[in-house]
Scaffold this active site. Structure first.
Site, mmCIF file in Angstrom:
data_model
loop_
_atom_site.group_PDB
_atom_site.id
_atom_site.type_symbol
_atom_site.label_atom_id
_atom_site.label_comp_id
_atom_site.label_asym_id
_atom_site.label_seq_id
_atom_site.Cartn_x
_atom_site.Cartn_y
_atom_site.Cartn_z
ATOM 1 N N ALA A 201 49.618 27.587 137.487
ATOM 2 C CA ALA A 201 48.185 27.677 137.732
ATOM 3 C C ALA A 201 47.905 28.612 138.907
ATOM 4 O O ALA A 201 48.592 28.570 139.925
ATOM 5 C CB ALA A 201 47.621 26.290 138.029
ATOM 6 N N ARG B 236 55.906 35.505 141.215
ATOM 7 C CA ARG B 236 57.346 35.701 141.357
ATOM 8 C C ARG B 236 58.076 34.597 140.602
ATOM 9 O O ARG B 236 57.537 33.509 140.395
ATOM 10 C CB ARG B 236 57.755 35.653 142.829
ATOM 11 C CG ARG B 236 57.200 36.808 143.652
ATOM 12 C CD ARG B 236 57.629 36.705 145.109
ATOM 13 N NE ARG B 236 57.226 37.883 145.879
ATOM 14 C CZ ARG B 236 56.036 38.041 146.435
ATOM 15 N NH1 ARG B 236 55.118 37.089 146.290
ATOM 16 N NH2 ARG B 236 55.752 39.127 147.116
ATOM 17 N N HIS C 230 36.544 49.952 136.403
ATOM 18 C CA HIS C 230 35.451 49.568 137.288
ATOM 19 C C HIS C 230 34.376 50.631 137.157
ATOM 20 O O HIS C 230 34.646 51.819 137.297
ATOM 21 C CB HIS C 230 35.933 49.457 138.734
ATOM 22 C CG HIS C 230 34.957 48.732 139.608
ATOM 23 N ND1 HIS C 230 33.752 49.267 139.979
ATOM 24 C CD2 HIS C 230 35.010 47.499 140.164
ATOM 25 C CE1 HIS C 230 33.102 48.409 140.737
ATOM 26 N NE2 HIS C 230 33.836 47.335 140.875
ATOM 27 N N ASN D 73 41.973 27.717 126.477
ATOM 28 C CA ASN D 73 41.102 26.620 126.885
ATOM 29 C C ASN D 73 39.753 27.120 127.391
ATOM 30 O O ASN D 73 39.537 28.323 127.528
ATOM 31 C CB ASN D 73 41.813 25.780 127.955
ATOM 32 C CG ASN D 73 41.532 24.303 127.801
ATOM 33 O OD1 ASN D 73 40.392 23.907 127.586
ATOM 34 N ND2 ASN D 73 42.562 23.490 127.905
#
Length: 200
Positions: A170, A190, A131, A100
């Site tokens: 979410a 979890r 990084h 999406n």
């Protein structure tokens, strides 16, 4: 390398909005940079930047670096606002489904997504923890099975395998493997429920 990869190579590898090549569609506001040595095998269709449900386009970009390999076996769509990077020598394999709007995939080793997978808005998938300041990256493949549903703003990190039929809630941050048909949520994610099921 397929004819698609060669076609992009001849044009210098840069495609602005409204560009189209067989089995690959790049919608308005999308910019795609493809190395001449990137190899594509699209037996289905790959759509980059399709219209989001809110009816607007957002800036979108994709980069396919030298020696990368992209395989699409079904029909897979990236909604507008996507960011997609397939690094040098990396492999991206897609089945069917969609990411999406605002979705983000960084593939520097291997990312595999199965069939009938749905990713909510602003989902991030990263197979490394690079990084610029820290230095060298640690990479590990991400494998996502068939019939997986990932909720809005979830993050899937390196080395994770998500089993068939799993649901990621979410906002979840997935750092470990997810069993088939499990529902996971939280940070770190979890198991909330096992043997769940859903149908598209």
């Amino acid at each position: 390398m397929t004819s698609l990869g060669r076609a992009y190579g001849r044009f210098g590898g840069f495609l602005a909005s409204r560009g189209r090549v067989r089995n690959l569609e790049v919608y308005p506001q999308g910019k795609v940079k493809i190395s001449s040595t990137a190899a594509f095998d699209i037996s289905g269709a790959l759509r980059l930047g399709t219209r989001a449900g809110i009816g607007r386009f957002y800036p979108s970009w994709a980069e396919f670096h030298p020696g990368s390999k992209i395989t699409v076996s079904g029909e897979f769509s990236f909604m507008s606002g996507y960011r997609l990077r397939v690094g040098e020598g990396a492999e991206l394999r897609l089945g069917s489904g969609y990411l999406n709007h605002g979705g983000d995939i960084l593939c520097r080793a291997q990312v595999v997504i199965g069939d009938n997978c749905i990713f909510g808005p602003q989902v991030a998938i990263r197979d490394d923890d690079a990084h610029e300041i820290i230095g060298s990256a640690r990479m590990a493949p991400i494998i996502i099975g068939d019939n997986v549903w990932v909720g809005t703003r979830a993050i899937i990190l390196k080395g994770v395998t998500i089993g068939d039929g799993a649901i990621v809630a979410a906002g979840a941050v997935v750092t470990k493997d997810v069993p088939p048909r499990a529902i996971v949520g939280g940070n770190p994610a979890r198991v909330i429920r096992e043997n769940a099921s859903w149908k598209r």
